[in-house]
Structures are given as C-alpha cells and as structure tokens.
Design a protein around this motif. Structure first.
Motif, PDB file in Angstrom:
ATOM      1  N   PRO A 127       0.848  -1.198   0.000  1.00 57.80           N
ATOM      2  CA  PRO A 127       0.000   0.000   0.000  1.00 57.80           C
ATOM      3  C   PRO A 127       0.887   1.253   0.000  1.00 57.80           C
ATOM      4  N   GLY A 257      -0.127  -1.323   6.895  1.00 56.69           N
ATOM      5  CA  GLY A 257      -0.546  -2.054   5.707  1.00 56.69           C
ATOM      6  C   GLY A 257      -0.355  -3.552   5.796  1.00 56.69           C
ATOM      7  N   VAL A 261      -5.626  -2.628   4.039  1.00 56.63           N
ATOM      8  CA  VAL A 261      -5.376  -1.313   3.444  1.00 56.63           C
ATOM      9  C   VAL A 261      -6.419  -0.349   3.999  1.00 56.63           C
ATOM     10  N   ASN A 522       1.984  -6.188   2.343  1.00 56.42           N
ATOM     11  CA  ASN A 522       3.205  -5.502   2.789  1.00 56.42           C
ATOM     12  C   ASN A 522       4.146  -6.407   3.581  1.00 56.42           C
TER      13      ASN A 522
END
Lengths: 529, 529
Positions: A127, A257, A261, A522
């Motif tokens: 993100p 993240g 999100v 992530n």
C-alpha cells in the motif's frame, strides 16, 4: 477527476530543491572533514515488469487499463520511501526492489476488490500513500505490486456539529487542510512529511506532527477507520470512547498495511486558528531545557509547538541559517548567563489574541532563565519546518551521509537514553555531527529526535549507515521505544520483538494470519520474516 | 500481610446501607405505582465445592493451603458482580454459578504459576478484583475457580520525575489514592465503583471515572501493563507514546481477563489538587444543556467533572434529596426562565485558587442562561457520588427494579440515541422512571447514562429486566457503542459483534486463541460463545 501523475512522482518532492550556500559548504568541510570525493554512480533503472498476464487482466477488470501502470517512471516513482538508504539506492548504491506494477483503485470498494483479487492470485501488495516512509515501510518485495491510494482523494463528509471529517485514505495533508479550511476547520497534523503524506499513511504509521502538544498525535484524532483486508472489511469507531472491549482502532492504527489497506479515516477537526505566534528562546544547557519542557508538560501548559534543540543542533541551526552572526550572538548570550545555548521554539495557535495571550503567559512564566530571541527565530522555524527533506537532498548531493532516527521514553530515563544513543552514533561514525531535539513532550516522558551528518563513506556508503543505525537501535532497545513517530517498516522490525516480546509478536502474527492468511499484504514490514 | 477477608465479602459493600426515608417511599409509590407485593425468597446458598483433589494439591503448592478457599462465605462473596440480576440471584431469584474455590496468589509470579497450572489442569479461571462488574464480567462458569487479586496490593514504585506509579493489580482505588497522597500525588480516577474497585479492574474494563474530563479515562492513564497469560507474560509500555506498530496496551486494556490476568499497571499520576470547587447549575431543557456541554468540550474548557442530568433525573434527584422544597424551587426557576430544569454539576480541582478561578471563569462564561444553585448542590453531589450502589440496595429492598445502562456516540447522533433508548425502555417497562445524564464529554461526542426505576415484576423479575435491557441494546446497536465504561462481560458479548463486525470478533478470538489456547480464561466474557 484526473490523476495528477506529476504529483505522484519523486520529482515533486525535490521540485524546489535547495542548494547549499557556499558558506554552509565551507562550514561543513571544516566541521566534518567533508571532501568532494564521493560522486553518485548511475541512477536506478527498472527491470522489465514481470506482472503476469492473468494478474494484469484481473486488475484491469477492476480499475481499468489506464490505472494499471507498468511504465518505468511510474514504477520507479513508487520504489522505496525517503530513507537515506532508499535515496542512495535511487543514486545507484545498494539493492532495492522495483515493483512490477502500480495499481490505482478509485474508491474503497475498488481497493477491496484489488486486495481480494491479489489474495487469490498470490500477488504481494505494497500500500502506498505519500511514499514518505523513512523506515522501509513501502519497500517492495520481489514481484510486488504497489497499491497507490492517490485516487482516493475525497473529503467524504464533514459533521460540523460533532467536529468530525471523513477522508478517503489517499488525501494528502495539504489538500485535507485546504478542504477543511473551506469550513473554517483544521486537522492540525503537521509532520515534516506534511507536503506529501496522506491521511491513510498517518493512520497506518501512528504518526505524530510537530504540533502534537496542541493537537495530539494522529491516533488521538482518529474517531473511525475503514480497512480493506483479504478477509473482508473492518470498520471501527462509533463513538469518541468506548469500553466495548479492546479498542480495535489501535490495532489498525500503526499496522503499516500489514493487516489491511486503510481506505477511509474519520478524524476529529478543530476550528482554524485565527492567530498564531511562534517565538524562539535560548536556555542554558540541555538538562535545564529538558527540565523546562518537562515542567510545561506536567503543568499542562505546553505551547502547541514545543521544540528544544540540544547544544549541537542549536550550533548547527545557527551556522546553517547563515544570516545570524554567530560570534555576536554567542557574546550576547554569554552576557546573559547562557554558556551552552539550546534553542527552544514555542508556538501557540488560538482563536483570538486574548486566548493566545493567556496561554502564552502560562508558558512564558515557566521559562525562567531563558533568553528571548523573538518572533523572527520562531517564524523562521515555522516557515522552514518542512524543508528538512530538501536540505537533506542538498547535503546528499555534496557527499554527506545524513539521516535521522528517533525514540521516546519516560522523563527519568531521558538523559540516559540521550547519552547512550549519542555515544552509539559517534562511536560508530567517527567524526560526525550528532544533533538532537525534543519535539513531542508528554506528562510522563518525551521523544528524542537525532540527526546525523558525517562525510559519506566512499567504499561502503550503505554499510556505514547500517552499522550506525544498528548501534543506535541496540542502545535504544530496552530503554526507549524503537520509534516514536517514524514507525517500524523493514528497518525496525527486528527490534520490535525486543520491545513487545516474542509473545507480543505472536499476537501480531495471529492477527495478520486471521486477516491476511496468504500473507500478501506488505510483507516484511512490522513483523520480521 | 494479612488478608482482610472481611473487606472482600459482599457485606462490606452494604455495611453502611442506606434506608429510604418515608417521604421517598411515598413519592416512589405515587410516581411508579410501587406496592409492597414483592418479598425476597431465600438467599443464595453454595453447592458443595467440586474442586478436584489434584487441582487443590497443585494450587496449594503454589499459593499455600490458607489461600485456597472453598468455604461457603468465600465462594458466595465472589459469586457474580453487582448487576441488578446478580443481586437478584443473591436474593434467590434466577440462576447463578458459584465458583468451586477462591485462590489468592501473593504476587505476579504466583499469578503466572496459577494461570499456567490451570491451563494444564483445564480449570477455568475468573479473575476477580473488586467484583463490581455490572455486566456479568465476573460471572463464574460451571466448575470455575475465582482468582482473587486481593493480595496483589502493593504500590511497587513511584517515579516522581516521570510522574508514574507502578501498582499491583489488586490495589483498591481508595488504597491507591492513600498511598499516592503520601507523595502528594493522585490518580484522579473516581468511577462510582471507587470504594471497592481495583487498579487491575480499571484496566481490564477500560474504565472511565466521574472526573474523566479532567483526568482522562483510565486508558489515558496507563503507561505500562503486565499480563500473565497461559502462554507467558506480556509486558507493554516503555514510553508515553510510540509508533512501534499497533499500541498493544490497548489490546490488553478492555480485555476483561479473557486474554490474561493483569498483574501490574504503571499509571500516570498528578499532583494532589489543593483546592476544589463543585457547583450546581440548572439549565432550561436537555437540548440546551447538551449544547452547553458540547461547547465546553469543543472549546476545551470542560471542568474536571461535568455532568448534565435530563429533566427526569433532575426531578428525581431533587425529590429524593428531600431537603429541597421542590415547589418553591420550581417557582424560583420559572421566574428565571427555566421551564424544564436540567441539573448541571461542574467541579474544578486545581493547585491554587488562581488556577481554579481562571478555569472556572472559562467554564462559567459559556453557561449563559444557566441559573446558579451554588456550592451546596455541587458539594452534595460530590459527597454522595459513590452512594449509587447503596441507594440501589435500598430501592431493591422495597421491591423496585432499578438498574443502569450506558452508551456514547458522536454529538450529531446524541439526540436520536437518547430518544431511541428512552423509548425502548419505556415501551418495554411500562410505568417506569427513565432518567439520563451526560457524565463524559469529548470534543466529538458524549456518553449517555440511563437509570431505570420501576416496580419489580412479581411473576418474572429477571425476565422483566432482561427484556428491557435487550430492547435498549437493540436501540443502541449501530447508533452508539454498546458500552462507554461498563465494559462487555457476558451481558454485552452478543452485541459486541454488531459493533466490531464478524471479522473484528474473529480478530479478538485469534488473539485469545494465541494467548489462551485452552480457553480457560474468563469464558463467555467479551467474546460470545
């Protein structure tokens, strides 16, 4: 709504890049032994995108072909954040992964669809808000796509009665302030990354702004939050406060993240200040200065901005400012009993002069022994408050290793932490300027923010900083938090476990496994692999 | 240190039980149609303890035989909390589980050993502090032991520089204040349960005190926390604030013993106030009153205690106080334009008269249209502030169904929430007095605290309240939080999912499974089975 691609690229940040004036360069050479030996190698280039056709097809189906970008400029523009090592990588030093594609969903439902599709495709997502992370928070893993939230740029709702505003996650701080100003409102969140950073990024990183004493940390402003996860949407926050179990807003704030999100944030807003006053003072010595700040915090009369520089930061600030006649100033201060000048910036923002005067009097009455340098210094700080990144770029261009790191602890441990981190940095770096300031004070403790300037190593520029940073993190571990407002990212993930324990890390992993069982969100951030 | 068993039993609470004066009883009969029809059946008795021999042996090995209690008085004294239904159960109405044993560990390491032993034995634990839960938070499951924290009664450390104090979890609020007063310090946390409740209980339930406007909610006071879980110890909080990932303190605060047993809490403390002033005002109508409180909160000039009663609560307060000549007061107020009197209590606590006067002036200047009734009313409220439970006992004894419930929401939804909950309660209960106050105000919203008084049903006293409570919870759901400061317990667990979603509930369950895989910790609380 057109995507302002030009605003999304790194170049926007360096548009009004500053050049170091000659006197500054002379001073730097004298202070640090800097030479011009180091020259940047070739700038970073992107390998060809390896986005699988199937993935492109699915993503295009959700956001449209024009919002799945695989050109080099778009991908390089979202490669890494703004740490010293990230910037070095862009100059051709060290390794950094370039994402395979940049995907720009239009709204929370498109974000949810992209997240779910990527979970099914096994495609890793980074993100991306303002891309201002200085801790490797937006580092792409191999074969990752960047989910850029730039199109989630709407002010959804203003509730003037409740003083609440709902923003989509991709709204940049200056745009948020502009939109709120039309209602006579402000958020008041002004971290150094203000010009680029986004509402969603503030929440994802548990950000704190320069006016945190007055407006609170970003987490204090969050009333509600929406998060798209591979398992569905999380929505928290139906009241300002609650005893309905653990406050799950705090599990999402600071989750970087890795859990989902963030697509929308409901924030507390305040009336725009009608009057402002920023002033500069000088106090004698760091310990005396820290004691004044502690007293202000514990008496609950902190100015909205309260910022104490140590002797070295004060010396460097005055030298770099250039306009001040350093020798004359020193004599002036010495005549007033100040032998180890530490700069104290205080700033008040209020609805009217009377309120400002009352608050100012409460602060000033506790500044006994401080020498007033007046509004010029205060306003100079205010106008230059977002210049740090540009100054850093200029310093990097002349061969300087320049980076910051920060921590926080209880007041009773502040001196020990200060000494240990300084020692770790100077031990590791040799001839370096290590400066520090307190910019966030609480009743029970304060933050310490270190800036390091030293000639960049010619042989091993990345290793030079990695070793210094590791030494500083070891010094912090057990005594303070590994980050007061920069977040965890990749860089601090190994140290987070020391702070919250193996079991605490297991708890974070359990939450991640519940929300992101495929581990696509992530990866490597927050929880060390 | 001797265990003061007498203090641990329910009788301590009712020691100075109040009797209703005859005029109050007359007034109640007139207002609610109360008769003397209901008489309590036989008081609750305990079935024989079924603590397995093996368990007794293991527990005795950890805490000593004198700290494993299976006598009837000890077990009945920790059966349920203080909700209306719990109290009914003690009078022989309805079902309630009596624990098989009460175990009293001496310190955090004994707590850890008991928790781990119980996990191995498959023995259910109910952590027990003051036992003041009004939401079924300390309800024993079948075959449970109560882990009473009464012996964890030490002030471990005071850090006067950082204004921090470390308390063991079992320290009762009055004892905490007494210990801090020796250092000239205070915690300032004064919920209605103050006389019995403990530091650990405040953290476990995310408590808010009557002076939350001045001192903050309990969660605002927690700097650090230690928790014994079956998987080991959690320790969070090395700094006042941090960006080192999600703030895991907030995952433990409000976890109601379902994730672990809180053993130690580091709290922010403040100097003892040297001057106090409590005053009573009357404003015209609830809407006008709520608007004044909102303005105070949004202008950030709330008094430390700020409490607005609606028309019914004001009327009942004046009637029950008895000393006030209600008719004369009404005429006095009407002459000053007050037709729908709503009582507003404001209280300031400060270091000196000057500070108090400044803060008082800021509050008072925003009370336009309010009629000042003076310090007598304010002080009367302050002195009676912990009497609620005793008054409830007295009311119950004369056949009244009396209970409270509370919620919070944003300012813009407050009127709607107020109307809907009132309507739900009156629809369900028929001839009832439904009163409400705002006692906790924030910039973005406020709490609503309802008290219900109605003649107790003769045929189905428990069902009468269960139906009314369910109706109120349905009215709250989606519009406000299911609890602003009473917590979740068994009673609100089904509604928590509506507030945080199925996925939010799954997150809580994942955390619980990680820390308490055998599910022995306070089952049924927080997460509905």
């Amino acid at each position: 709504m057109a995507i302002r691609t030009d605003q999304l690229l790194r170049s926007a940040w360096t548009a009004d890049q500053v050049e170091l004036p000659p006197h500054t360069l002379r001073w730097l050479r004298q202070e640090t032994g800097l030479t011009d030996a180091w020259t940047p190698t070739k700038p970073l280039t992107a390998p060809p995108s390896e986005l699988p056709d199937k993935a492109r097809e699915v993503l295009t189906g959700i956001v449209g072909a024009e919002h799945v970008l695989t050109d080099e400029a778009s991908r390089l523009g979202r490669t890494g954040g703004l740490s010293y090592l990230d910037l070095l990588a862009h100059k051709g030093v060290g390794e950094i992964s370039v994402p395979d594609a940049v995907v720009l969903p239009a709204d929370p439902s498109e974000v949810a669809a992209v997240v779910q599709a990527c979970a099914e495709l096994g495609l890793t997502i980074v993100p991306f808000g303002g891309g201002t992370s200085v801790v490797g928070g937006v580092q792409a893993a191999n074969r990752a796509i960047v989910l850029d939230l730039a199109r989630l740029d709407r002010l959804v709702l203003v509730d003037e009665v409740s003083r609440l505003a709902v923003f989509q996650a991709g709204v940049r701080a200056p745009d948020a302030e502009k939109a709120l100003a039309e209602y006579g409102l402000t958020l008041g969140h002004v971290p150094q990354s203000f010009e680029r950073a986004t509402i969603g990024g503030f929440a994802a990183t548990r950000s704190a702004g320069q006016a945190s004493s007055g407006y609170g940390r970003f987490e204090d402003m969050v009333e509600g939050i929406r998060v798209a996860t591979p398992r569905g949407e999380l929505r928290f926050g139906v009241a300002p406060a609650s005893a309905a179990g653990p406050d799950l807003r705090h599990l999402v704030i600071g989750s970087e993240g890795a859990f989902g999100v963030i697509t929308e944030v409901t924030v507390r807003v305040r009336p725009l200040p009608k009057v402002r006053r920023y002033e500069g003072f000088v106090v004698d010595g760091w310990e005396r200065g820290a004691e004044i700040v502690r007293r202000l915090a514990q008496d609950r009369v902190l100015a909205d901005v309260t910022r104490l520089s140590d002797v070295d930061e004060t010396r460097v600030s005055f030298a770099l400012a250039g306009g001040l006649k350093a020798a004359g100033l020193r004599a002036y201060l010495r005549a007033r009993g100040i032998r180890r000048p530490c700069m104290l910036i205080v700033g008040w923002e209020a609805q009217d002069q009377r309120e400002l005067a009352t608050r100012r009097a409460a602060t000033i009455s506790r500044l006994r022994g401080a020498v007033r340098l007046g509004r010029v210094l205060g306003e100079a700080w205010r106008h230059g408050r977002f210049n740090g990144p540009r100054q850093r770029d200029a310093l990097m261009n002349v061969g300087v290793c320049v980076e910051t790191l920060e921590t926080a602890t209880h007041w009773s441990q502040l001196d020990e932490l200060y000494d240990k981190v300084r020692l770790a940095l100077t031990d590791s770096l040799g001839r370096a300027i290590v400066m520090c300031h307190i910019s966030h004070a609480y009743e029970t403790g304060a933050s310490l923010y270190f800036t390091v300037i030293t000639p960049r190593s010619v042989d091993d520029p990345a290793g030079q900083w990695l070793r210094a940073k590791a030494a500083a993190c070891e010094a912090i571990s057990g005594l303070g938090t590994i980050s007061h407002h920069h977040a965890v990212g990749v860089d601090h993930a190994p140290y987070l476990t020391a702070e919250i324990g193996d079991l605490g890390t297991e708890v974070l992993a359990a939450v991640k496994n519940t929300l992101d069982p495929a581990g696509i969100l992530n990866p490597g951030k927050l929880i060390a692999p």
